[in-house]
Design a protein around this motif. Structure first.
Motif, PDB file in Angstrom:
ATOM      1  N   SER A   1      14.347  57.765  59.120  1.00 27.89           N
ATOM      2  CA  SER A   1      14.587  58.803  60.120  1.00 27.89           C
ATOM      3  C   SER A   1      14.357  60.186  59.506  1.00 27.89           C
ATOM      4  O   SER A   1      13.849  61.097  60.167  1.00 27.89           O
TER       5      SER A   1
ATOM      6  N   LEU B   1       7.245  57.957  64.362  1.00 26.67           N
ATOM      7  CA  LEU B   1       8.045  56.879  64.927  1.00 26.67           C
ATOM      8  C   LEU B   1       7.731  55.522  64.312  1.00 26.67           C
ATOM      9  O   LEU B   1       8.573  54.621  64.337  1.00 26.67           O
ATOM     10  N   ALA B   2       6.528  55.363  63.794  1.00 23.26           N
ATOM     11  CA  ALA B   2       6.053  54.040  63.411  1.00 23.26           C
ATOM     12  C   ALA B   2       6.950  53.301  62.413  1.00 23.26           C
ATOM     13  O   ALA B   2       7.354  52.157  62.678  1.00 23.26           O
TER      14      ALA B   2
ATOM     15  N   MET C   1      10.165  52.285  64.141  1.00 22.69           N
ATOM     16  CA  MET C   1       9.924  51.288  65.178  1.00 22.69           C
ATOM     17  C   MET C   1       9.584  49.926  64.582  1.00 22.69           C
ATOM     18  O   MET C   1      10.071  48.893  65.048  1.00 22.69           O
TER      19      MET C   1
ATOM     20  N   LEU D   1      12.864  48.572  63.181  1.00 22.78           N
ATOM     21  CA  LEU D   1      13.774  48.220  64.267  1.00 22.78           C
ATOM     22  C   LEU D   1      13.314  46.960  64.999  1.00 22.78           C
ATOM     23  O   LEU D   1      14.112  46.051  65.277  1.00 22.78           O
ATOM     24  N   LEU D   2      12.025  46.881  65.315  1.00 26.64           N
ATOM     25  CA  LEU D   2      11.495  45.714  66.017  1.00 26.64           C
ATOM     26  C   LEU D   2      11.639  44.447  65.183  1.00 26.64           C
ATOM     27  O   LEU D   2      11.973  43.374  65.704  1.00 26.64           O
TER      28      LEU D   2
ATOM     29  N   TRP E   1       6.090  41.468  67.246  1.00 26.05           N
ATOM     30  CA  TRP E   1       6.366  42.710  67.974  1.00 26.05           C
ATOM     31  C   TRP E   1       5.883  43.931  67.200  1.00 26.05           C
ATOM     32  O   TRP E   1       5.521  44.949  67.791  1.00 26.05           O
TER      33      TRP E   1
ATOM     34  N   TYR F   1       3.172  46.437  68.820  1.00 26.38           N
ATOM     35  CA  TYR F   1       3.396  47.883  68.893  1.00 26.38           C
ATOM     36  C   TYR F   1       2.151  48.637  68.415  1.00 26.38           C
ATOM     37  O   TYR F   1       1.699  49.602  69.053  1.00 26.38           O
TER      38      TYR F   1
ATOM     39  N   THR G   1      -0.562  51.305  70.564  1.00 23.85           N
ATOM     40  CA  THR G   1      -0.976  52.653  70.159  1.00 23.85           C
ATOM     41  C   THR G   1      -2.495  52.756  70.031  1.00 23.85           C
ATOM     42  O   THR G   1      -3.070  53.816  70.276  1.00 23.85           O
TER      43      THR G   1
END
Length: 445
Positions: A64, A388-389, A392, A395-396, A405, A409, A413
């Protein structure tokens, strides 16, 4: 006066090579700094600045902060992009390089959470923010520095100077990190060894400043000044006059940004935490792929000068999607050996997108609004894509427990990138040649 297709820019070849070097050195520093942080975010920073009982939570927090460096880029794009179209490319590029370098150096001397508690991650976020502001104005100017000195017939090749920076910086950063990991015991590496990688950025800053201070501004910007075409309100003029080019340039960058984050950042997390591989092994695979890109990126830029640039870019985007699924499908069984095969091939497809990318983005905008347009396209796409990648992906993977996933993703994109290419325009060489003619001594205004 109309220029012939063989017209050359009104600069000596030594100045052209200086511009190429200045562009390359700046983006190399930019990506050295970001790659050092990326590697540290995956390996070191979670325990030193974001202590948590759950290792995955620490990684998410570190990524983050990684994203903050992207989120702050639009501010740099607005501030420095506007200035670049008003006062010139060179002056702005000196300040962006200085800001990036100082921020990275200070991260290298920042006390950890154990020493100053919550102030440590807060200061880290602030320095990361400053880094991003500098980077927001760096890329657009670096691309213009090399492309506007070079022959516009070969814009793909000359613009690739800025594009070589990411693999060069990534190679340097991961090489330093891997070397320190191998040379030092783990406790020494976590205590002070990782800081050396950040402090070495000072060397790149000094070299880059030395090169840039010796250059004059680009012939195209001089021509814009000479004809009185400088934009008075670059941001508003860009939005009212060149909105579609901006949207095209933004979308075209998202897929490549996400691809690069996957193969150079997320693979470190996946390899060490999911596959249980040694961090030096994964870093070695990323370094090998980055070295491969040093040749592939300028070659792809050159090829895009010979064929339709958008076509090459689009084919590479589709190839990236297919290869990502192939890469993950074989990763569990292939282990370390597959890393050394899969990452370089993934970065090869990235090179085929990234080599022509700078030229494609630049040629979407008129010369008088290029710095603003290129900077905003770069920074906005960075927020939507690269920022974000890593989060993400992590998290995925954490929620679903499956790489499918993650690959899906990335595929989404890349669809956005294909849309951006479809609505963009092809190169208008004559636009630049007319400006270059104006910059020649004795040319009429």
């Amino acid at each position: 006066m109309t220029s012939t297709p063989t017209a050359r820019p009104p600069v000596a070849r030594k100045d052209l090579l200086k511009a190429f070097t200045a562009s390359l050195s700046g983006t190399t520093l930019e990506w050295y700094d970001f790659a050092i942080y990326s590697a540290a975010a995956a390996i070191v920073l979670p325990s030193l600045f974001f202590p948590s009982g759950d290792p995955m939570v620490g990684v998410l927090l570190a990524f983050s902060t990684y994203a903050v460096g992207y989120v702050s880029r639009p501010l740099g794009g607005v501030v420095f992009g506007r200035l670049g179209d008003k006062i010139g490319r060179k002056k702005v590029l000196v300040w962006t390089l200085f800001l990036i370098g100082v921020s990275t150096f200070l991260i290298g001397v920042l006390p950890t959470y154990q020493s100053i508690s919550v102030a440590a991650p807060l200061i880290l976020v602030l320095l990361r923010f400053a880094q991003g502001v500098g980077v927001g104005g760096e890329w657009g100017g670096a691309v213009l520095l090399s492309s506007e000195y070079g022959n516009p017939h070969y814009r793909g090749f000359w613009s690739s100077a800025a594009q070589i920076g990411p693999p060069a910086g990534n190679l340097l950063a991961n090489g330093v990190f891997a070397g320190l990991s191998l040379a030092l015991p783990e406790d020494s590496f976590f205590a002070w060894g990782w800081r050396v990688a950040f402090l070495l950025s000072a060397v790149l800053v000094l070299f880059g400043l030395w090169i840039r201070l010796k250059l004059e501004d680009t012939p195209v910007f001089k021509a814009v000044e000479k004809t009185g075409q400088r934009a008075e309100k670059p941001i508003s003029e860009l939005w009212t006059e060149e909105r579609r080019p901006l949207i095209s340039a933004v979308l075209s960058r998202i897929g490549p940004d996400v691809t690069y984050a996957l193969f150079t950042v997320f693979t470190l997390t996946y390899g060490t935490m999911i596959l249980g591989l040694d961090r030096a092994t994964v870093l070695g695979a990323v370094m090998f792929g980055s070295a491969f890109q040093l040749v592939c990126i300028p070659l792809a830029g050159f090829v895009s000068d010979l064929i339709n640039r958008r076509l090459l870019y689009g084919i590479a985007t589709l190839g990236t999607v297919v290869w990502t699924f192939v890469f993950f499908a074989n990763l569990d069984a292939g282990g370390a050996a597959w890393m050394y095969i899969g990452i370089p091939i993934g970065l090869f497809f990235h090179s085929l997108m990234y080599g022509p990318q700078a030229a494609f983005v630049v040629e979407q905008f008129s010369p008088r609004l290029r710095y603003t347009g290129a900077s905003l396209a770069y920074t906005i796409a960075g927020v939507l894509g690269g920022a974000l990648a890593p989060m993400m992906f992590t998290l995925l993977l954490d929620v679903s427990g499956s790489w499918v996933w993650v690959a899906a993703y990335l595929a989404g994109t890349c669809v956005l990138t294909l849309i951006g290419l479809a609505i963009g325009r092809d190169n208008d060489v004559q636009e630049d040649l007319d400006h270059l003619d104006t910059a020649r001594p004795g040319a009429a205004v």
